[in-house]
Design a protein around this motif. Structure first.
Motif, PDB file in Angstrom:
ATOM      1  N   PRO A 123       7.397 -46.026 -26.432  1.00 30.60           N
ATOM      2  CA  PRO A 123       7.088 -47.205 -25.634  1.00 30.60           C
ATOM      3  C   PRO A 123       8.141 -47.596 -24.602  1.00 30.60           C
ATOM      4  O   PRO A 123       7.888 -48.476 -23.785  1.00 30.60           O
ATOM      5  CB  PRO A 123       6.926 -48.313 -26.669  1.00 30.60           C
ATOM      6  CG  PRO A 123       7.793 -47.912 -27.798  1.00 30.60           C
ATOM      7  CD  PRO A 123       7.746 -46.404 -27.814  1.00 30.60           C
ATOM      8  N   ALA A 124       9.327 -47.027 -24.616  1.00 34.59           N
ATOM      9  CA  ALA A 124      10.320 -47.376 -23.591  1.00 34.59           C
ATOM     10  C   ALA A 124       9.745 -47.079 -22.215  1.00 34.59           C
ATOM     11  O   ALA A 124       8.981 -46.123 -22.042  1.00 34.59           O
ATOM     12  CB  ALA A 124      11.605 -46.590 -23.800  1.00 34.59           C
ATOM     13  N   THR A 125      10.105 -47.915 -21.226  1.00 31.58           N
ATOM     14  CA  THR A 125       9.681 -47.674 -19.849  1.00 31.58           C
ATOM     15  C   THR A 125      10.871 -47.493 -18.925  1.00 31.58           C
ATOM     16  O   THR A 125      10.698 -47.100 -17.776  1.00 31.58           O
ATOM     17  CB  THR A 125       8.809 -48.837 -19.325  1.00 31.58           C
ATOM     18  OG1 THR A 125       9.555 -50.046 -19.381  1.00 31.58           O
ATOM     19  CG2 THR A 125       7.531 -48.985 -20.141  1.00 31.58           C
ATOM     20  N   GLN A 126      12.073 -47.778 -19.407  1.00 30.17           N
ATOM     21  CA  GLN A 126      13.290 -47.646 -18.608  1.00 30.17           C
ATOM     22  C   GLN A 126      14.112 -46.461 -19.116  1.00 30.17           C
ATOM     23  O   GLN A 126      14.189 -46.231 -20.320  1.00 30.17           O
ATOM     24  CB  GLN A 126      14.142 -48.915 -18.718  1.00 30.17           C
ATOM     25  CG  GLN A 126      13.441 -50.170 -18.229  1.00 30.17           C
ATOM     26  CD  GLN A 126      13.167 -50.110 -16.744  1.00 30.17           C
ATOM     27  OE1 GLN A 126      14.029 -49.747 -15.959  1.00 30.17           O
ATOM     28  NE2 GLN A 126      11.950 -50.457 -16.348  1.00 30.17           N
ATOM     29  N   PRO A 127      14.766 -45.716 -18.217  1.00 22.75           N
ATOM     30  CA  PRO A 127      15.587 -44.582 -18.647  1.00 22.75           C
ATOM     31  C   PRO A 127      16.856 -45.042 -19.367  1.00 22.75           C
ATOM     32  O   PRO A 127      17.261 -46.200 -19.259  1.00 22.75           O
ATOM     33  CB  PRO A 127      15.951 -43.896 -17.325  1.00 22.75           C
ATOM     34  CG  PRO A 127      15.892 -44.984 -16.310  1.00 22.75           C
ATOM     35  CD  PRO A 127      14.804 -45.923 -16.771  1.00 22.75           C
ATOM     36  N   LEU A 128      17.474 -44.126 -20.074  1.00 22.72           N
ATOM     37  CA  LEU A 128      18.782 -44.407 -20.660  1.00 22.72           C
ATOM     38  C   LEU A 128      19.794 -44.460 -19.522  1.00 22.72           C
ATOM     39  O   LEU A 128      19.794 -43.581 -18.650  1.00 22.72           O
ATOM     40  CB  LEU A 128      19.196 -43.305 -21.645  1.00 22.72           C
ATOM     41  CG  LEU A 128      18.398 -43.203 -22.932  1.00 22.72           C
ATOM     42  CD1 LEU A 128      18.852 -41.977 -23.737  1.00 22.72           C
ATOM     43  CD2 LEU A 128      18.536 -44.462 -23.760  1.00 22.72           C
ATOM     44  N   PRO A 129      20.661 -45.464 -19.498  1.00 19.22           N
ATOM     45  CA  PRO A 129      21.678 -45.528 -18.443  1.00 19.22           C
ATOM     46  C   PRO A 129      22.637 -44.341 -18.534  1.00 19.22           C
ATOM     47  O   PRO A 129      23.072 -43.959 -19.621  1.00 19.22           O
ATOM     48  CB  PRO A 129      22.419 -46.836 -18.729  1.00 19.22           C
ATOM     49  CG  PRO A 129      21.469 -47.655 -19.555  1.00 19.22           C
ATOM     50  CD  PRO A 129      20.687 -46.661 -20.358  1.00 19.22           C
ATOM     51  N   ALA A 130      22.947 -43.774 -17.370  1.00 20.38           N
ATOM     52  CA  ALA A 130      23.888 -42.643 -17.312  1.00 20.38           C
ATOM     53  C   ALA A 130      25.302 -43.137 -17.581  1.00 20.38           C
ATOM     54  O   ALA A 130      25.653 -44.272 -17.263  1.00 20.38           O
ATOM     55  CB  ALA A 130      23.816 -41.973 -15.943  1.00 20.38           C
ATOM     56  N   ARG A 131      26.109 -42.277 -18.182  1.00 19.78           N
ATOM     57  CA  ARG A 131      27.526 -42.544 -18.403  1.00 19.78           C
ATOM     58  C   ARG A 131      28.303 -41.485 -17.622  1.00 19.78           C
ATOM     59  O   ARG A 131      27.789 -40.408 -17.307  1.00 19.78           O
ATOM     60  CB  ARG A 131      27.874 -42.448 -19.900  1.00 19.78           C
ATOM     61  CG  ARG A 131      27.142 -43.411 -20.826  1.00 19.78           C
ATOM     62  CD  ARG A 131      27.836 -44.736 -21.068  1.00 19.78           C
ATOM     63  NE  ARG A 131      29.205 -44.659 -21.501  1.00 19.78           N
ATOM     64  CZ  ARG A 131      29.627 -44.714 -22.766  1.00 19.78           C
ATOM     65  NH1 ARG A 131      28.758 -44.854 -23.744  1.00 19.78           N
ATOM     66  NH2 ARG A 131      30.909 -44.644 -23.050  1.00 19.78           N
ATOM     67  N   THR A 132      29.548 -41.772 -17.324  1.00 11.73           N
ATOM     68  CA  THR A 132      30.393 -40.830 -16.583  1.00 11.73           C
ATOM     69  C   THR A 132      30.889 -39.753 -17.534  1.00 11.73           C
ATOM     70  O   THR A 132      31.446 -40.049 -18.587  1.00 11.73           O
ATOM     71  CB  THR A 132      31.583 -41.570 -15.957  1.00 11.73           C
ATOM     72  OG1 THR A 132      31.082 -42.605 -15.106  1.00 11.73           O
ATOM     73  CG2 THR A 132      32.455 -40.620 -15.145  1.00 11.73           C
ATOM     74  N   VAL A 133      30.674 -38.511 -17.149  1.00  7.78           N
ATOM     75  CA  VAL A 133      31.082 -37.377 -17.978  1.00  7.78           C
ATOM     76  C   VAL A 133      32.006 -36.469 -17.172  1.00  7.78           C
ATOM     77  O   VAL A 133      31.831 -36.293 -15.962  1.00  7.78           O
ATOM     78  CB  VAL A 133      29.848 -36.597 -18.505  1.00  7.78           C
ATOM     79  CG1 VAL A 133      29.062 -35.955 -17.396  1.00  7.78           C
ATOM     80  CG2 VAL A 133      30.242 -35.561 -19.533  1.00  7.78           C
ATOM     81  N   SER A 134      33.022 -35.923 -17.840  1.00  6.81           N
ATOM     82  CA  SER A 134      33.914 -34.969 -17.174  1.00  6.81           C
ATOM     83  C   SER A 134      34.271 -33.869 -18.168  1.00  6.81           C
ATOM     84  O   SER A 134      34.289 -34.090 -19.379  1.00  6.81           O
ATOM     85  CB  SER A 134      35.188 -35.661 -16.665  1.00  6.81           C
ATOM     86  OG  SER A 134      35.892 -36.246 -17.727  1.00  6.81           O
ATOM     87  N   VAL A 135      34.522 -32.677 -17.632  1.00  2.00           N
ATOM     88  CA  VAL A 135      34.877 -31.537 -18.463  1.00  2.00           C
ATOM     89  C   VAL A 135      36.220 -31.028 -18.011  1.00  2.00           C
ATOM     90  O   VAL A 135      36.481 -30.832 -16.824  1.00  2.00           O
ATOM     91  CB  VAL A 135      33.808 -30.412 -18.345  1.00  2.00           C
ATOM     92  CG1 VAL A 135      34.181 -29.220 -19.199  1.00  2.00           C
ATOM     93  CG2 VAL A 135      32.426 -30.940 -18.723  1.00  2.00           C
ATOM     94  N   SER A 136      37.093 -30.810 -18.993  1.00  2.00           N
ATOM     95  CA  SER A 136      38.412 -30.244 -18.740  1.00  2.00           C
ATOM     96  C   SER A 136      38.660 -29.178 -19.804  1.00  2.00           C
ATOM     97  O   SER A 136      38.806 -29.504 -20.987  1.00  2.00           O
ATOM     98  CB  SER A 136      39.485 -31.334 -18.808  1.00  2.00           C
ATOM     99  OG  SER A 136      40.763 -30.785 -18.608  1.00  2.00           O
ATOM    100  N   GLY A 137      38.659 -27.942 -19.362  1.00  2.00           N
ATOM    101  CA  GLY A 137      38.821 -26.842 -20.315  1.00  2.00           C
ATOM    102  C   GLY A 137      37.646 -26.803 -21.268  1.00  2.00           C
ATOM    103  O   GLY A 137      36.510 -26.721 -20.850  1.00  2.00           O
ATOM    104  N   ASP A 138      37.943 -26.904 -22.577  1.00  2.00           N
ATOM    105  CA  ASP A 138      36.877 -26.884 -23.562  1.00  2.00           C
ATOM    106  C   ASP A 138      36.570 -28.280 -24.125  1.00  2.00           C
ATOM    107  O   ASP A 138      35.985 -28.419 -25.188  1.00  2.00           O
ATOM    108  CB  ASP A 138      37.206 -25.920 -24.708  1.00  2.00           C
ATOM    109  CG  ASP A 138      38.395 -26.378 -25.530  1.00  2.00           C
ATOM    110  OD1 ASP A 138      39.124 -27.289 -25.108  1.00  2.00           O
ATOM    111  OD2 ASP A 138      38.578 -25.816 -26.632  1.00  2.00           O
TER     112      ASP A 138
END
Length: 143
Positions: A123-138
């Motif tokens: 029943p949700a109509t709104q997306p999940l809010p994006a969060r900031t993601v970063s990758v460094s090495g593994d």
């Protein structure tokens, strides 16, 4: 014709206190799923939104992982492509439960895309809010 006279009715103290306890439990149960309504920014158990880090190898390609402590979900829609979203369902504020090919909320059955957090099944109509993601090495980090 004689009018009907309602007999006096007394409620025992035990009945009154029991009813008040049931009412309090019902209100507590309803509030456990958060603020209600779409776009719900309700509270949830499991911590507060905060930084999260994990090994890239812990996030499966085509799936993801929920981090209750940081209220985040990290996904890997394609090899080497990491996304992060709030782990709080926008329908009723429940924490999402797991990630398969979708991000799944077990409270009412909402499902979200692992690619962009959009609603796949209501029943949700709104997306999940994006969060900031970063990758460094593994290491993959969410802020």
């Amino acid at each position: 014709m004689t009018p009907y006279v309602r007999p006096e009715r007394r409620i025992s103290r035990r009945t009154l206190l029991g009813s008040a306890g049931l009412a309090a439990a019902a209100v507590g149960g309803l509030s456990a799923c958060g603020g209600g309504g779409d776009g719900g920014a309700g509270s949830s158990s499991g911590g507060s939104a905060g930084p999260v880090s994990a090994k890239t190898s812990d996030i499966t390609v085509g799936g993801g992982k929920v981090f209750a402590e940081g209220q985040a979900v990290i996904t890997q829609p394609a090899a080497g492509e990491f996304k992060a979203f709030s782990s709080i369902c926008t329908h009723a504020g429940c924490p999402v439960a797991d990630v398969t090919s979708t991000i799944n909320c077990n409270c009412h059955g909402s499902k979200f895309s692992i690619t962009d957090g959009s609603v796949v099944n209501g029943p949700a109509t709104q997306p999940l809010p994006a969060r900031t993601v970063s990758v460094s090495g593994d290491t993959v980090s969410v802020s």
